[in-house]
Motif scaffolding. Sequence first.
Motif, PDB file in Angstrom:
ATOM      1  N   ILE A   1       1.250  -0.646  -0.079  1.00  0.00           N
ATOM      2  CA  ILE A   1       0.116  -0.308  -0.205  1.00  0.00           C
ATOM      3  C   ILE A   1       0.684   1.250   0.347  1.00  0.00           C
ATOM      4  CG2 ILE A   1      -1.337   0.985   1.542  1.00  0.00           C
ATOM      5  CD1 ILE A   1      -2.936  -1.612   2.766  1.00  0.00           C
TER       6      ILE A   1
ATOM      7  N   PHE B   1      -8.011   2.485  -0.358  1.00  0.00           N
ATOM      8  CA  PHE B   1      -7.506   0.913   0.451  1.00  0.00           C
ATOM      9  C   PHE B   1      -8.294   1.355   1.596  1.00  0.00           C
ATOM     10  CE2 PHE B   1      -3.876   1.800  -2.459  1.00  0.00           C
ATOM     11  CZ  PHE B   1      -3.171   0.983  -2.826  1.00  0.00           C
TER      12      PHE B   1
ATOM     13  N   ILE C   1      -8.091  -3.495  -2.590  1.00  0.00           N
ATOM     14  CA  ILE C   1      -7.564  -1.921  -2.385  1.00  0.00           C
ATOM     15  C   ILE C   1      -9.631  -1.708  -2.911  1.00  0.00           C
ATOM     16  CG2 ILE C   1      -7.525  -3.034  -4.781  1.00  0.00           C
ATOM     17  CD1 ILE C   1      -5.924  -0.108  -5.281  1.00  0.00           C
TER      18      ILE C   1
END
Length: 87
Positions: free
Chosen positions: A10, A23, A31
């Motif tokens: 991320i 996110f 996602i």
Amino acid sequence: WIPYFSVPEIERAVAVGISVDAFPSRQGGRIRPVPMGDRVRCPALDPATHACTIYPVRPLDCQLYRALVGIRKFCRNRTHGRYSLAR
């Protein structure tokens, strides 16, 4: 198919331009997909070129995608519809 991102994945995706809002959890997870007609797409996918916009830092899920799809097809073909490598 919507990929899973670990915390470091991320961070790398955000560093190259994916919005933090993509996110649902910054602690790792899938996602948030983007609606595309009657389907959804990964927000890292450029709808005009169908290219991944974070390809150099894509998550492991994406790196393994083609291999995993191939295994599932092999398993389905070998076991007549069931996903199993065991015979």
